[in-house]
Structures are given as C-alpha cells and as structure tokens.
Write an enzyme that holds these catalytic residues in place. Sequence first.
Site, PDB file in Angstrom:
ATOM      1  N   ASP A 168       0.878  -1.168   0.000  1.00 16.12           N
ATOM      2  CA  ASP A 168       0.000   0.000   0.000  1.00 16.12           C
ATOM      3  C   ASP A 168       0.918   1.221   0.000  1.00 16.12           C
ATOM      4  O   ASP A 168       2.078   1.086  -0.365  1.00 16.12           O
ATOM      5  CB  ASP A 168      -0.981  -0.039   1.189  1.00 16.12           C
ATOM      6  CG  ASP A 168      -2.263   0.747   0.897  1.00 16.12           C
ATOM      7  OD1 ASP A 168      -2.167   1.790   0.212  1.00 16.12           O
ATOM      8  OD2 ASP A 168      -3.341   0.347   1.351  1.00 16.12           O
TER       9      ASP A 168
ATOM     10  N   HIS B 175       1.954   1.643  -3.203  1.00 18.51           N
ATOM     11  CA  HIS B 175       1.005   2.507  -3.919  1.00 18.51           C
ATOM     12  C   HIS B 175       1.537   3.934  -4.037  1.00 18.51           C
ATOM     13  O   HIS B 175       0.793   4.846  -4.342  1.00 18.51           O
ATOM     14  CB  HIS B 175      -0.360   2.503  -3.215  1.00 18.51           C
ATOM     15  CG  HIS B 175      -1.086   1.194  -3.311  1.00 18.51           C
ATOM     16  ND1 HIS B 175      -2.365   1.011  -2.850  1.00 18.51           N
ATOM     17  CD2 HIS B 175      -0.703  -0.001  -3.832  1.00 18.51           C
ATOM     18  CE1 HIS B 175      -2.742  -0.252  -3.061  1.00 18.51           C
ATOM     19  NE2 HIS B 175      -1.747  -0.871  -3.655  1.00 18.51           N
TER      20      HIS B 175
END
Length: 428
Positions: A224, A247
């Site tokens: 993430d 991410h």
Amino acid sequence: MFKRVLAVASLVATALAWDTICAVKPLGGGQDDGPSINAAFETCSSNAAIILDGYYSVNTLLMATGLSHVDVVLSGTVQYTPNIAYWSPNSYYMTFQNATTFWFLSGEYIHLYGGGTIDGNGQVWWDTFNTTGNAGTAGGSSTTFARPVPLTVGNASNVIIEDITEIGSPFWNNFVYQSINVTYSRINISSVSYSSAPAANSDGWDIYRSSYVTIEDSTINNDDDCVSFKPNSTDIVVQNLACNGSHGISVGSLGQYAGETDIVANVFVNNITMRDAQNGARIKVFGGSPYANSTSGGGTGYVQNITFQNFYVYNVDNPMYIDQCYSTPAATCEEYPSTLTISDIHYINVTGTSSGEEGSVVVDLECSAECEDITATGTHLTSPDGTATYICENIATVNEVCLLIVHMGTPADGVRPGQLDFNCTAPS
Ligand SMILES: *[C@@H]1O[C@H](CO)[C@@H](O)[C@H](O)[C@H]1NC(C)=O
Ligand SMILES: *[C@@H]1O[C@H](CO)[C@@H](O)[C@H](O)[C@H]1NC(C)=O
Ligand SMILES: *[C@@H]1O[C@H](CO)[C@@H](O)[C@H](O)[C@H]1NC(C)=O
Ligand SMILES: *[C@@H]1O[C@H](CO)[C@@H](O)[C@H](O)[C@H]1NC(C)=O
Ligand SMILES: *[C@@H]1O[C@H](CO)[C@@H](O)[C@H](O)[C@H]1NC(C)=O
Ligand SMILES: *[C@@H]1O[C@H](CO)[C@@H](O)[C@H](O)[C@H]1NC(C)=O
Ligand SMILES: *[C@@H]1O[C@H](CO)[C@@H](O)[C@H](O)[C@H]1NC(C)=O
Ligand SMILES: *[C@@H]1O[C@H](CO)[C@@H](O)[C@H](O)[C@H]1NC(C)=O
Ligand SMILES: *[C@@H]1O[C@H](CO)[C@@H](O)[C@H](O)[C@H]1NC(C)=O
Ligand SMILES: *[C@@H]1O[C@H](CO)[C@@H](O)[C@H](O)[C@H]1NC(C)=O
Ligand SMILES: *[C@@H]1O[C@H](CO)[C@@H](O)[C@H](O)[C@H]1NC(C)=O
Ligand SMILES: *[C@@H]1O[C@H](CO)[C@@H](O)[C@H](O)[C@H]1NC(C)=O
C-alpha cells in the site's frame, strides 16, 4: 502471575548519563512479555534507558505514555501474538479511520534504536481479512477484527526512531499521530505476504495531525502507500527511500468529510526510488458535494507547497498523478468541483518508465476545480514502448512573460502550460 524482572543498574546508569536502566528479561516459552515491558515504561519513564535485547512475545497492549528523555534500545525482537480475539477489542483505538495500535509510544525526547525488529505477525491478519472481507474496524460496535499498527508515535514530541526493522504489519507499519518533531532514519520495512492474500493496508507511514516529521534512508517492501500524508500533515521531509511494490508517496486522500478542514502543506520529497508500484508521486482529493453531511467528498482545506524531487520510477502505473475527483462520480465533480484547493506543487527530475498499465500515459494531472502554480522541470518519463502521453485538466499556470495567471481550463492538445516541461493532452 507475571514475573517482572527489571535490573536497575544505577552505577552503570550514572556513568552513561541515565538515572535508571530497565533491562527487560524475556520470560520465554511463549509467555506474555507485555506486562514486563509496560512495567519498564513506568519505572524508567524519565531520564532512563529501557533495554530490549531478547525475544519478546507480546500479548498485552504496550502503553508508554508520559515518557521524558528515554532511550528505548531495541536490539532484540518484539513479536506481537496473532491473537485476533485479544487484540481486536484491546488494541488502543485512535480517532482516525478506526485505526488501533499494539504500541502507543508517547511523551517527549524519546529515542528508539538498536538494530532490532518489530514483528507484527501480519500473515494471519492478512489471510483472515482476505477471507472475511472485514475492513478491520474497531471502536463503535465492531471490536471483533481490528488490525493494529505495530508502532504509533502519538501525542509525542522530539522523537527519533533509528535502525529498526519492521516485518509483517497487519495494517499500517507506522502511525505518526498528533505529534511534533519526529524523525525516522534507517528503517527497513517488509510487509510481504506468503499466501495469495495481499498484505492489505500495509502503508509504510501514515502521518496525521502532525508536523516537523522526517522519514529518511529507509527501504520499504509493502502493498500500500509507501508514505501517506493524511489530514493536517505539515512541514514534512521524506528522502532517500527505496519503495517496492507500494502505492506510492501519497498526499491524501483528503476532503472526504464535508465540514472538515484538511491541510497538507510544506512537504519536501527527495531522492525516491519507486519500483513495481501503483503510483509514484500522488495527490488524491475528493470532489465536492451538495450535502453538508457528506462522508464522500465536500471537505475543505488545501494542499500547498509540495515538492517531489529526484524521483526514479521503474514499472510504475501512474508515475505523476493528481486526482481531485478521487472516489467521486465524474458528474458530481462537474457540478460540485472539489472545495479543497491544490496549489504550489513542484515536480523536479521525475524520471523513469511506467508499467504500461495506463497505456502511454505517464503523467495524469486532473483537477476538478482549478489547480494553481503546478510546475515540472527535468521530467523524463516514458511508457515501456518508449511513447509518452501527458494528461492535464484544469491546471492554471503562470505566463512566463507577464507573470499573469493563465486559466487554462482543459488545454487543447499539444498546448504546454508555461511551467510544465511537457505538452498536455485533454483527458478523453
Ligand atoms: C469505523 O467504524 C464504524 C463503526 O464500526 C464504521 O461505521 C465506520 O465506517 C468505520 N470507518 C472507517 C473509516 O473504517
Ligand atoms: C492523545 O491525545 C488526545 C487528544 O488530546 C487525547 O484524547 C488522548 O487521550 C491522548 N491519548 C493518550 C494515550 O495519551
Ligand atoms: C527535535 O527533536 C530532537 C530529538 O529529540 C531534538 O534534538 C531537537 O532539538 C528537536 N527540535 C526542535 C526544534 O525542538
Ligand atoms: C530488510 O529486512 C529484510 C527482512 O528481515 C531483509 O531480508 C533485508 O535484507 C533487509 N534489508 C536491508 C536493506 O537491511
Ligand atoms: C484470498 O481471496 C481470494 C479471492 O477471494 C481467494 O481466491 C484466495 O484463495 C484467498 N487467499 C487466502 C490465503 O485466503
Ligand atoms: C538516494 O537514496 C538512496 C537510497 O534509496 C541512497 O542509497 C543514496 O545514497 C541517496 N542519494 C543521495 C544523493 O543521498
Ligand atoms: C520487490 O517486490 C517484489 C514482489 O514482492 C519482489 O519479487 C522483489 O524481489 C522486490 N525487489 C526488491 C528490490 O526488494
Ligand atoms: C486541521 O487544521 C485546521 C486548522 O488548524 C483545523 O481547522 C482542522 O479542524 C484540522 N483538521 C483536522 C482533521 O484535524
Ligand atoms: C515549503 O516547504 C518546504 C519544505 O517543507 C519548506 O522548507 C519551505 O519553507 C516552505 N515554503 C513556504 C513558503 O512555507
Ligand atoms: C444527509 O442529508 C441529506 C439531505 O439533507 C439527507 O437526505 C440524508 O439522509 C442525510 N444523510 C445522513 C447520513 O445523515
Ligand atoms: C536534476 O537533475 C539534473 C540532471 O541530472 C541535475 O543536474 C540537477 O542537480 C537535479 N536537480 C536537483 C534539484 O536535484
Ligand atoms: C510541444 O508542442 C510544441 C508546439 O505547441 C512543439 O513545438 C513541441 O515540439 C512539442 N514538444 C514535445 C516534446 O512534443
């Protein structure tokens, strides 16, 4: 019931400038070392050192509050039990996205270092999350599945965290919560799943209601955000990171709640290597909303003075990305543009290759209201086949000759806003 062994070596302490030293002896055999560690935080809460040089199994919330001038020397391993039934109701609940934590580290002048490891035992949590789809909410009525943050620096000031390895975080690895002047150096994060379940929400850092935070010289393997600037993150430096599988470095999301003011300002991000990631340098802000009670856009505030410099991307879906209509239907943004402004954003030397996931698009700057003073220099980005498309919408720019703001709206294809070093294309 629990054996507390705290060696107080005052002679050594005097020589080393601490008043007290608490060396915590592990109980072994899988017994819970949490109470002994908490006892050390109480006994050695001021002008003291706490030595954690063994393997500690922890099945009790670690609450370290009111510390002042304390060194926590972690050369061993703190491993949290994968005890979902215990931790879900008993981890410490914080007032942001229902986040909870295994360890709340609080006070002033705290130095945590030593080359040791914090092990969140995340696999069981990721697998359970993957199976049940339970997002991990604590508080309210749901205390059955809350995935705790292994280390929270909360209500704290003047904290340094150095030379620590963090593995297997069930949720965000680090949370900087309502704190001032916190520096992380040489942190090695690995949240990598060994099953088909993703290491969900394993952000490297989330920063909330905090300022003067530095994150540097670290490696992050996760699934993430590498670093995420949540509401009210100001005066932040992030430098010399190698992020893999993440991410991206993300501002936001912001503006989700109508009536709330979210600010992210004065952020300097430099020398980031971003591999195999969804995003590189990202800003995400919700669109507007007609409803004063909206929980899906309509918040106010600003994103201002953000620099992304010397950013190297390899196999990244969206190397340079602004979305000011995040998680909002396009028609809503058209009628109710975002009420959270974005300005003074600078990209310097963003280079590398995208993944091709977005075709030839390497830059995507889409604002629902006008974004002002967005500049890019030294941009060298291509998709894997060597082509590059740069999408811009509602980016205002400064006319270099007369220094007037030029409201571009959506530029005609091939027009280059004065302060960007690429030609923009309108979104299709
Ligand atoms: C927080 O938990 C409450 C109650 O369980 C839930 O209604 C809410 O959606 C959760 N919020 C987030 C951001 O997960
Ligand atoms: C942290 O600060 C908040 C707001 O001031 C307060 O409500 C909360 O009790 C504090 N938590 C701890 C553990 O100190
Ligand atoms: C920030 O914290 C560090 C470490 O405790 C301290 O040395 C420094 O003086 C602090 N800076 C400010 C401006 O207070
Ligand atoms: C980081 O930690 C992982 C897991 O413990 C280890 O495999 C890796 O070598 C470490 N990397 C660095 C740069 O220290
Ligand atoms: C994770 O969920 C997917 C989709 O439901 C499923 O195919 C997979 O087997 C699950 N993996 C684990 C380890 O539970
Ligand atoms: C940039 O960051 C990398 C770590 O990703 C580090 O090895 C390198 O020394 C840094 N470069 C500079 C100029 O600090
Ligand atoms: C990046 O992550 C991928 C997938 O987890 C892994 O295969 C690869 O070894 C990692 N690369 C580095 C440099 O750690
Ligand atoms: C952020 O700071 C502003 C200005 O101080 C304040 O009005 C707002 O309530 C804060 N927002 C959050 C989410 O704390
Ligand atoms: C912009 O942010 C940088 C990085 O935090 C800071 O050094 C600089 O002072 C800020 N500029 C203004 C005008 O606040
Ligand atoms: C928000 O307000 C609208 C219009 O006033 C109303 O229809 C809706 O039920 C409200 N939603 C919530 C969650 O209170
Ligand atoms: C940008 O890259 C160029 C070429 O590598 C280099 O000369 C320049 O110093 C870099 N700019 C910054 C601010 O680091
Ligand atoms: C950008 O467009 C201008 C004409 O508006 C053209 O002269 C220039 O070559 C284009 N640059 C690139 C990199 O395509």
